[in-house]
Design an enzyme around this catalytic site. Structure first.
Site, PDB file in Angstrom:
ATOM      1  N   SER A 145       0.919  -1.188   0.268  1.00  0.00           N
ATOM      2  CA  SER A 145      -0.067   0.003  -0.102  1.00  0.00           C
ATOM      3  C   SER A 145       0.630   1.314   0.017  1.00  0.00           C
ATOM      4  O   SER A 145       2.025   1.275   0.858  1.00  0.00           O
ATOM      5  CB  SER A 145      -0.915  -0.028   1.087  1.00  0.00           C
ATOM      6  OG  SER A 145      -1.601   1.258   1.191  1.00  0.00           O
ATOM      7  N   SER A 168      -1.957  -7.390  -4.292  1.00  0.00           N
ATOM      8  CA  SER A 168      -1.663  -9.008  -4.998  1.00  0.00           C
ATOM      9  C   SER A 168      -0.327  -9.505  -4.137  1.00  0.00           C
ATOM     10  O   SER A 168       0.846  -9.942  -4.698  1.00  0.00           O
ATOM     11  CB  SER A 168      -1.554  -9.140  -6.218  1.00  0.00           C
ATOM     12  OG  SER A 168      -1.133  -8.190  -6.921  1.00  0.00           O
TER      13      SER A 168
HETATM   14  P1  ADP Z   1      -1.090   2.404  -3.959  1.00  0.00           P
HETATM   15  O1  ADP Z   1      -2.001   2.477  -4.856  1.00  0.00           O
HETATM   16  O2  ADP Z   1       0.251   1.725  -4.040  1.00  0.00           O
HETATM   17  O3  ADP Z   1      -1.706   2.243  -2.744  1.00  0.00           O
HETATM   18  P2  ADP Z   1      -1.003   5.370  -4.290  1.00  0.00           P
HETATM   19  O4  ADP Z   1      -0.636   5.510  -5.580  1.00  0.00           O
HETATM   20  O5  ADP Z   1      -2.487   5.160  -3.786  1.00  0.00           O
HETATM   21  O6  ADP Z   1      -0.408   3.808  -3.770  1.00  0.00           O
HETATM   22  O7  ADP Z   1      -0.260   6.424  -3.179  1.00  0.00           O
HETATM   23  C1  ADP Z   1       1.105   6.488  -3.476  1.00  0.00           C
HETATM   24  C2  ADP Z   1       1.339   7.833  -2.826  1.00  0.00           C
HETATM   25  O8  ADP Z   1       2.708   8.104  -2.863  1.00  0.00           O
HETATM   26  C3  ADP Z   1       0.587   9.008  -3.627  1.00  0.00           C
HETATM   27  O9  ADP Z   1       0.036   9.890  -2.770  1.00  0.00           O
HETATM   28  C4  ADP Z   1       1.850   9.525  -4.561  1.00  0.00           C
HETATM   29  O10 ADP Z   1       1.405  10.784  -4.944  1.00  0.00           O
HETATM   30  C5  ADP Z   1       2.962   9.419  -3.705  1.00  0.00           C
HETATM   31  N1  ADP Z   1       4.265   9.349  -4.343  1.00  0.00           N
HETATM   32  C6  ADP Z   1       5.437  10.047  -3.952  1.00  0.00           C
HETATM   33  N2  ADP Z   1       6.336   9.898  -4.885  1.00  0.00           N
HETATM   34  C7  ADP Z   1       5.767   9.008  -5.707  1.00  0.00           C
HETATM   35  C8  ADP Z   1       6.503   8.287  -6.839  1.00  0.00           C
HETATM   36  N3  ADP Z   1       7.679   8.482  -7.283  1.00  0.00           N
HETATM   37  N4  ADP Z   1       5.621   7.434  -7.393  1.00  0.00           N
HETATM   38  C9  ADP Z   1       4.435   7.055  -6.979  1.00  0.00           C
HETATM   39  N5  ADP Z   1       3.780   7.468  -6.021  1.00  0.00           N
HETATM   40  C10 ADP Z   1       4.461   8.294  -5.297  1.00  0.00           C
END
Ligand code: ADP
Length: 204
Positions: A40, A112
């Site tokens: 997550s 997953s």
């Molecule tokens: P997941 O779907 O894996 O739970 P999310 O995309 O919902 O993750 O959340 C990831 C968080 O991390 C977001 O708030 C995003 O803006 C932040 N973030 C910071 N740096 C990055 C990066 N390099 N790549 C992806 N997300 C990033």
């Protein structure tokens, strides 16, 4: 323990048949399932959304299946025990396969956590069409990002079976794509996957 049935032959036959249709499809793209796995807050949904836009800008037809949205509908009867997670993944893989057969490029964003379940998803979809993307980040970084406050709740014991805290994540051994989201920007992660999709096209 795995909860998956052993035989997938009926799928393989159905798939081999429908694969022939792609050759004559009006969609000029090789369908694929881009399966994004990671803990997550690793960045799956963020990268999936940006990738979706980038693929559409290339004129490709796409669909996103996001773990959070299926949990509100298709899989709303399921919890987070190992067997419920396996069933969640099985349903998502089956839906992704139907979309694949319709010719789409399907982006799946789903924790997953078990390698057995990802292996099973690959067997449903077919190795040739399955692009496993490990969206990788150290647990401390994910916990620091914590965009939905879920780690905080898990640490407080308010959420049980939380991946990385009191539930295991099997690190992918040979994913097609590995993204270190601590080192890569969202745009760089998208570029990395786009390169893979382009190479996938060339192997039609
Ligand atoms: P997941 O779907 O894996 O739970 P999310 O995309 O919902 O993750 O959340 C990831 C968080 O991390 C977001 O708030 C995003 O803006 C932040 N973030 C910071 N740096 C990055 C990066 N390099 N790549 C992806 N997300 C990033």
């Amino acid at each position: 323990m795995s909860h998956f049935p052993e035989s997938q032959n009926q799928h393989l036959h159905a798939f081999a048949f429908s694969h022939a249709r792609f050759e004559h499809s009006r969609l000029k793209q090789k369908p694929a399932v881009i399966w994004m796995t990671g803990i997550s807050a690793s960045g799956k949904s963020t990268i999936a959304d940006a990738l979706d836009i980038a693929l559409q800008e290339q004129g490709r037809i796409t669909a996103i299946i996001d773990g959070d949205s299926v949990r509100g509908g298709l899989c709303r009867d399921l919890g987070f025990t190992d067997s419920d997670r396996d069933e969640n993944i099985r349903r998502v893989a089956e839906v992704a396969r139907l979309m694949l057969e319709a010719g789409l490029i399907v982006i799946v964003a789903l924790i997953s956590p078990s390698s057995a379940s990802r292996h099973y998803a690959r067997s449903i979809i077919g190795n040739e069409f399955f692009i496993e993307v490990h969206v990788d980040v150290p647990l401390e970084t994910a916990e620091h990002r914590d965009p939905k406050g879920l780690y905080k709740k898990a640490r407080a014991g308010l959420i049980k079976h939380f991946t990385g805290i009191d539930s295991h994540y099997d690190v992918p051994v040979f994913p097609e794509v590995h993204l270190d989201t601590q080192a890569l920007s969202v745009a760089q992660s998208v570029e990395t996957i786009l390169d893979w999709v382009t190479r996938h096209d060339d192997h039609t």
